[in-house]
Design an enzyme around this catalytic site. Structure first.
Site, PDB file in Angstrom:
ATOM      1  N   SER A 568       0.847  -1.189   0.000  1.00 50.62           N
ATOM      2  CA  SER A 568       0.000   0.000   0.000  1.00 50.62           C
ATOM      3  C   SER A 568       0.888   1.246   0.000  1.00 50.62           C
ATOM      4  O   SER A 568       1.642   1.448  -0.936  1.00 50.62           O
ATOM      5  CB  SER A 568      -0.956  -0.039   1.193  1.00 50.62           C
ATOM      6  OG  SER A 568      -2.039   0.816   1.008  1.00 50.62           O
ATOM      7  N   ASP A 653      -9.724  -3.741  -5.567  1.00 51.18           N
ATOM      8  CA  ASP A 653      -9.109  -2.968  -4.486  1.00 51.18           C
ATOM      9  C   ASP A 653      -9.774  -1.591  -4.374  1.00 51.18           C
ATOM     10  O   ASP A 653      -9.856  -0.842  -5.349  1.00 51.18           O
ATOM     11  CB  ASP A 653      -7.611  -2.802  -4.766  1.00 51.18           C
ATOM     12  CG  ASP A 653      -6.836  -2.386  -3.530  1.00 51.18           C
ATOM     13  OD1 ASP A 653      -7.383  -1.657  -2.703  1.00 51.18           O
ATOM     14  OD2 ASP A 653      -5.668  -2.798  -3.411  1.00 51.18           O
ATOM     15  N   HIS A 688      -8.058  -5.025  -1.500  1.00 50.72           N
ATOM     16  CA  HIS A 688      -6.846  -4.528  -0.871  1.00 50.72           C
ATOM     17  C   HIS A 688      -6.217  -5.523   0.115  1.00 50.72           C
ATOM     18  O   HIS A 688      -5.004  -5.654   0.170  1.00 50.72           O
ATOM     19  CB  HIS A 688      -7.167  -3.224  -0.140  1.00 50.72           C
ATOM     20  CG  HIS A 688      -5.970  -2.387   0.180  1.00 50.72           C
ATOM     21  ND1 HIS A 688      -5.164  -1.838  -0.797  1.00 50.72           N
ATOM     22  CD2 HIS A 688      -5.437  -1.992   1.363  1.00 50.72           C
ATOM     23  CE1 HIS A 688      -4.196  -1.133  -0.228  1.00 50.72           C
ATOM     24  NE2 HIS A 688      -4.344  -1.213   1.077  1.00 50.72           N
TER      25      HIS A 688
END
Length: 716
Positions: A568, A653, A688
Site C-alpha cells: 500500500s 481494491d 486490498h
C-alpha cells in the site's frame, strides 16, 4: 486509499543445508516465456504549464467502465499467465510452503472471551474451516453457548466474504453486523434477532458497517458512503422496520478531507459522531437515551487541532495535541466542553508520545511511547499512577478489548519478533497479571532458537533510524545471508514488531528479517510523522535506503542478498527506493502499491483521494505537484537496470486501485534495461486485503516466499 495492510517444523535438519553461506550463487534459470507488452495509447496530462504523456492511462477503463475495460482485463490475465509460466518450477515448493505454514496454525481455536453487559463474547474456529463462529455465553463461561453468527455457513458460495462490526443492542436481543462480498469495504448492515434467529429485512447498503445502538434498542446510527468515491460522507439514523431509503441524515460532512464515523461511549451514555483528518478533528454528541435529539458540537474544529473524547463519571477526558505536539490529557465538565474549559491532567512531554487512553470507572490507562517503545501507564481515580513495563529490546504492547466500563481488570496484548501473540489480564488494584492465551505454534516452537536485536541506522541528515531484526540462532554476520527488510512509513502508522508463525519459513531457511521504523510513521513521536509527509516525504525513502545500507555495512547481508517488501503506502516506498537505489536490492515485493501518486491525487473521483490531501498534498497546487512528481514511482521510471520485482494487486481494491500497479509494471517493462524478472500478480476476485479466508492468504505468502527463495537459490 493507501492503508496499511498494514501488510511469512519441518525445517530442523533442512535449514542448515539451505542457509546460503556462499559468496557466489548459481545463475538462476528461468523459463523462456515471453512477457506481455502493454499497448501504448498516449494520453496527455497538462497542468501548471507541465505536459506529461501517459502511455498507459487507458488501464483505468475497467474502473471507469470505459471502452477499454475488456482490454484491461485481458492484459491483467496475460500478466498472471506469464507469472505462472515463469514460476512454474516452484509450484511444488509453493505447495509445500503452504502446507508448512498452514500446519503451524491451530485450526480449532478460540479467542479469549470478553465480558460486556452480562455476557462473555468470543469467536472460535474449527478444523478445516476458513472462517469463524461468533458466540456468547450468559453470565458464566460454563453457561450454554449461543452461536450468534456462523460465518462459515454464511460464506459458502462466495469467493470473498467478510462479516464485521458486531454490535449487540443494549437489551442483548439484537445483533447488527456488516457484510462485504466483494472486498470493496462497502458493507451491507443486517440485523439478527438473537432470541428467534430471524435476520430482519433491514438491509442497509453502502456503509462502513454498524455504528451504534441508541438505548431504545431500535435506533441504529451508521456511516453512509459515497458509492463512487467511497468517502464516508453522512451519518444516518435507522429505525428498525423502516425502509432504509427513508433513513434520516443526522450529520453531513462538508470537508471531504476528513473521515467520519459514529460510535457509543464506553459507559453507554453518549453517542458520538467523529470527524477527523490528518490535522483536524471534531466531535458531536447526543445522549444515548435521546436518539431524537440533534447532535451538538463538543468542541469546534480548529486548524491543526486533534482531540479524542472519553466520558467518565462527572466529566470528560480529552486526549489532544492542542498546544502539545506529542499530545496531552485534559478534562472538562460535562456541561462546559469547549477548549477554554479544558484543564490539564497529564502535560505535554517532548520525549514521550501520548498515543491513546482507555477509560474505566476507577482508572485510566494511557498508552505512551518513548524511544519508539510502548509503556502502559495506569492513572488511579483516587490519585497516583504507575507503569506496566516490558523488557525485550523490541516488542509491541497495546490495550486490548476492554468493553466493560465498571471493571478493575485491564486486558492487554503483547508480542515481539520471538514472542507469540499473547493476551494478558492485569488486575489494576493488585498489580498482578495472568496470561490468558498465547498463540500456539502447532508442531512446536522454541523462542530460544531465535535472536532479536534493535539497532539504529544513520540517515543522510544524521537522524537515527530504529531497525528491529530477528534471525535463527547460529547466524553469522559475514555479509552472506539473505535479509528481508520491511517498511511502511506513512499516516503516522507505527510499524511495530510482531510474531509471525509464517515468517518461520523464512528464518529457518537462513533469512534475517528486519523492520525499519522510518519517518512518516509515529514511532519516535509526532515530529517523526511530520518529517515524513507532504514536502518532507522523501525522508521516508532515504531513511529506508539508509537502513539497507547500514545492514550491509554491518555485514548482516550484502547487495546480492538484500530484499525489500512493503504494501500500500509501503508499496509507494518500494517504488521510490527502486528508482533511487535500484542496485541495492536483489529482489523486491511491492504489495498493492500506491505508485501513481500524481494522477490519482489529481482525480477526485478515485476513492478516498480527497481524504489524502493532508498526507501527500494537493497537486492542483503547483509546489505540491512538483514535489509529488519528483518522487512518484510511476513518474520517475527511467531507462536503467532495476532489481527483480514481484508486484501484487487486486482487481476490486478500494484503497489502491488495480490500475496503479498495472501501469507501473507496464512502464517498467518497457523501459528497464536489465534481464531481471518483473512480475504482476492480479487477484481477480479480491481487493486490498487479499483473500478473506484464514488459510487462503497463505497461498499469496507462499508465492512471495518462493519468489525470494528462487532468487536466493533455495529450492526446498
Amino acid at each position: 486509499m493507501k492503508r496499511i495492510i498494514p501488510s511469512l517444523i519441518l525445517l530442523g535438519a533442512i535449514s542448515a543445508c539451505n542457509n546460503p553461506q556462499k559468496k557466489e550463487m548459481e545463475p538462476i534459470k528461468w523459463p523462456d516465456a515471453k512477457a506481455p507488452v502493454a499497448e501504448i495509447i498516449p494520453h496527455k496530462r497538462s497542468i501548471h504549464g507541465d505536459t506529461v504523456v501517459d502511455n498507459y492511462y487507458w488501464m483505468i477503463d475497467y474502473f471507469k467502465k470505459g471502452a477499454d475495460s475488456t482490454r484491461v482485463v485481458d492484459y491483467l490475465k496475460a500478466e498472471n499467465k506469464y507469472l505462472e509460466e515463469m514460476m512454474k518450477s516452484t509450484d511444488a515448493f509453493q505447495a509445500d510452503l503452504f502446507k508448512e505454514m498452514k500446519g503451524r496454525i491451530k485450526e480449532k481455536d478460540e479467542s479469549v472471551p470478553s465480558f460486556k453487559n452480562g455476557y462473555y463474547y468470543y469467536s472460535r474456529t474449527e478444523d478445516g474451516k476458513q472462517y469463524f463462529k461468533y458466540c456468547r455465553k450468559k453470565g458464566s463461561l460454563t453457561a450454554p453457548e449461543e452461536v450468534l453468527l456462523d460465518v462459515d455457513e454464511m460464506a459458502k458460495g462466495h469467493s470473498y466474504f467478510s462479516a464485521t462490526g458486531f454490535k449487540v443492542s443494549p437489551d442483548n436481543k439484537l445483533l447488527a453486523f456488516g457484510v462485504d462480498k466483494v472486498s470493496r469495504r462497502q458493507y451491507t448492515i443486517q440485523v439478527k434477532n438473537l432470541e428467534t434467529g430471524e435476520i430482519y429485512k433491514d438491509a442497509i447498503t453502502n456503509t462502513e458497517g454498524p455504528g451504534a445502538w441508541a438505548n431504545d434498542n431500535k435506533t441504529l446510527f451508521y456511516t453512509s458512503k459515497n458509492p463512487v468515491t467511497l468517502l464516508s460522507e453522512k451519518i444516518k439514523k435507522h429505525t428498525l422496520g423502516a425502509d432504509a431509503k427513508t433513513d434520516v441524515v443526522v450529520y453531513d460532512e462538508k470537508d471531504n478531507t476528513n473521515y467520519i464515523g459514529v460510535g457509543k461511549s464506553k459507559n453507554g451514555k453518549y453517542i458520538f459522531v467523529a470527524s477527523q483528518g490528518t490535522l483536524t478533528s471534531e466531535y458531536k454528541m447526543i445522549d444515548a437515551d435521546r436518539p431524537q435529539d440533534a447532535f451538538k458540537v463538543f468542541a469546534a474544529r480548529s486548524k491543526d487541532v486533534l482531540y479524542d473524547v472519553m466520558p467518565v463519571d462527572g466529566k470528560f477526558l480529552i486526549l489532544t495535541n492542542w498546544k502539545a505536539k506529542n499530545f496531552r490529557l485534559m478534562e472538562c465538565p460535562l456541561d462546559k466542553t469547549e477548549k477554554e474549559n479544558w484543564k490539564e491532567v497529564i502535560p505535554h512531554r517532548t520525549d514521550v508520545l501520548l498515543e491513546s487512553a482507555q477509560e474505566f470507572k476507577d482508572y485510566t490507562v494511557l498508552s505512551e511511547r518513548k524511544n519508539g517503545l510502548t509503556e502502559l501507564r495506569v492513572l488511579k481515580k483516587s490519585g497516583g499512577d504507575y507503569y506496566i513495563k516490558f523488557d525485550e529490546p523490541a516488542y509491541d504492547a497495546g490495550v486490548g478489548a476492554n468493553p466493560e466500563y465498571d471493571s478493575k481488570n485491564l486486558r492487554y496484548s503483547y508480542t515481539s519478533l520471538t514472542t507469540p501473540s499473547s493476551v494478558y489480564d492485569y488486575d489494576l488494584e493488585k498489580k498482578t497479571q495472568k496470561l490468558m492465551k498465547q498463540q500456539e505454534v502447532v508442531g512446536g516452537y522454541n523462542p530460544k532458537d531465535y535472536v532479536t536485536e534493535r539497532i539504529f541506522a544513520t540517515a543522510k541528515d544524521g537522524t537515527k533510524i530504529p531497525v528491529a531484526l530477528v534471525y535463527k540462532k547460529g547466524f553469522e554476520k559475514n555479509g552472506q545471508s539473505p535479509l528481508l527488510l520491511y517498511g511502511y512509513g506513512s499516516y503516522g502508522s507505527n510499524s511495530d514488531v510482531y510474531f509471525s508463525s509464517v515468517r518461520l519459513s523464512l528464518l529457518d531457511r537462513g533469512f534475517v528479517f528486519a523492520i525499519a521504523n522510518i519517518r512518516g510513521g509515529q514511532e519516535m513521536g509526532r515530529q517523526w510523522y511530520e518529517d515524513g509527509k507532504l514536502m518532507k516525504k522523501k525522508n521516508t525513502f532515504t531513511d529506508f535506503i539508509a537502513a539497507g545500507e547500514y545492514l550491509i555495512d554491518q555485514k548482516y547481508t550484502s547487495k546480492g542478498h538484500l530484499y525489500a517488501n512493503g504494501g500500500s503506502a509501503g508499496g509507494l516506498l518500494m517504488g521510490a527506493v527502486v528508482n533511487l537505489a535500484p542496485d541495492l536490492w536483489n529482489g523486491v515485493i511491492a504489495d498493492v502499491p500506491f505508485v501513481d501518486v500524481v494522477n490519482t491525487m489529481l482525480d477526485e473521483s478515485i476513492p478516498l483521494t480527497t481524504n489524502e490531501f493532508d498526507e501527500w498534498g494537493n497537486p492542483k497546487k503547483k509546489d505540491a505537484y512538483e514535489y509529488m512528481k519528483s518522487y512518484s514511482p510511476y513518474e520517475n521510471v527511467e531507462k536503467k537496470a532495476y532489481p527483480n520485482m514481484l508486484v501484487t494487486t487486486g482487481l476490486h481494491d478500494s484503497q489502491v486501485q488495480y490500475f496503479e500497479p498495472a501501469k507501473w509494471v507496464a512502464k517498467l517493462r518497457a523501459m528497464k534495461t536489465d534481464q531481471n524478472v518483473l512480475f504482476l500478480k492480479t487477484n481477480m476476485e479480491f481487493g486490498h486485503g487479499g483473500a478473506s479466508g484464514r488459510f487462503d492468504y497463505l497461498k499469496e505468502e507462499a508465492l512471495g516466499y518462493a519468489f525470494f527463495f528462487k532468487l536466493e537459490g533455495i529450492t526446498k
